[in-house]
Design a protein around this motif. Structure first.
Motif, PDB file in Angstrom:
ATOM      1  N   GLU A   3       0.805  -1.223   0.000  1.00 31.04           N
ATOM      2  CA  GLU A   3       0.000   0.000   0.000  1.00 31.04           C
ATOM      3  C   GLU A   3       0.841   1.278   0.000  1.00 31.04           C
ATOM      4  OE1 GLU A   3      -3.338   0.372  -0.185  1.00 31.04           O
ATOM      5  OE2 GLU A   3      -3.523  -1.757  -0.452  1.00 31.04           O
ATOM      6  N   LYS A  75      -7.952   5.399  -2.593  1.00 29.74           N
ATOM      7  CA  LYS A  75      -7.171   4.791  -1.507  1.00 29.74           C
ATOM      8  C   LYS A  75      -6.246   5.819  -0.865  1.00 29.74           C
ATOM      9  CE  LYS A  75      -7.097  -0.009  -3.014  1.00 29.74           C
ATOM     10  NZ  LYS A  75      -7.426  -0.777  -1.840  1.00 29.74           N
ATOM     11  N   GLN A  76      -5.647   6.676  -1.682  1.00 31.98           N
ATOM     12  CA  GLN A  76      -4.766   7.706  -1.144  1.00 31.98           C
ATOM     13  C   GLN A  76      -5.551   8.701  -0.281  1.00 31.98           C
ATOM     14  OE1 GLN A  76      -1.413   7.443  -1.320  1.00 31.98           O
ATOM     15  NE2 GLN A  76      -2.013   5.528  -2.276  1.00 31.98           N
ATOM     16  N   ARG A  79      -6.308   7.017   3.029  1.00 30.32           N
ATOM     17  CA  ARG A  79      -5.077   6.962   3.833  1.00 30.32           C
ATOM     18  C   ARG A  79      -4.769   8.341   4.429  1.00 30.32           C
ATOM     19  NH1 ARG A  79      -1.432   4.523   0.627  1.00 30.32           N
ATOM     20  NH2 ARG A  79      -1.819   2.570   1.655  1.00 30.32           N
ATOM     21  N   GLU A  82      -7.052   8.919   7.326  1.00 31.30           N
ATOM     22  CA  GLU A  82      -6.643   8.059   8.439  1.00 31.30           C
ATOM     23  C   GLU A  82      -5.385   8.589   9.111  1.00 31.30           C
ATOM     24  OE1 GLU A  82      -6.303   4.197   6.627  1.00 31.30           O
ATOM     25  OE2 GLU A  82      -8.462   3.828   6.761  1.00 31.30           O
ATOM     26  N   ASP A  83      -4.368   8.932   8.298  1.00 33.86           N
ATOM     27  CA  ASP A  83      -3.089   9.378   8.848  1.00 33.86           C
ATOM     28  C   ASP A  83      -3.164  10.749   9.497  1.00 33.86           C
ATOM     29  OD1 ASP A  83      -2.055   7.024   7.829  1.00 33.86           O
ATOM     30  OD2 ASP A  83      -0.954   7.978   6.187  1.00 33.86           O
TER      31      ASP A  83
END
Length: 122
Positions: A3, A75-76, A79, A82-83
């Protein structure tokens, strides 16, 4: 699938593939030489790396995607939320909107998206 994020040059390379797929690997080498000033070896090295990440495949010297451009960037985005915001979409939206006002249309679009994706009661 690994990922990992793509570097800027890997993203440029991926864009070339997404815009031209399916593409013969020889033609890809020519495009990368023209658009990115890459040598054949660089193109094949980066292609192998992105194939290992599960984004592309190179079968019988034809390169195609295993993940669409939209899937990759979705997806990016997930992420990033989330990050940066601990996975909290409300915190992300608060930071994104800041002091700006939403138009009536934007607010309605967001409400519609929320309604479409809201978990139902079980």
């Amino acid at each position: 699938m690994n990922e990992s994020r793509l570097t800027e040059s890997e993203e440029q390379f991926a864009e070339i593939i997404w815009q031209n797929e399916p593409i013969g690997s020889g033609e890809l080498v020519k495009l990368c030489e023209k658009k990115m000033a890459w040598k054949k070896s660089t193109t094949y090295t980066v292609l192998k790396k992105l194939c290992e990440k599960g984004i592309f495949q190179n079968e019988d010297a034809v390169v195609s995607s295993r993940m669409t451009k939209d899937e990759y960037y979705a997806k990016q985005s997930v992420r990033f939320v989330e990050d940066t915001f601990g996975g909290s979409l409300p915190k992300f939206l608060t930071a994104f909107i800041g002091n700006k006002r939403l138009s009536k249309r934007q607010a309605e679009e967001l409400k519609k998206l929320i309604d479409e994706h809201e978990e139902g009661e079980s």
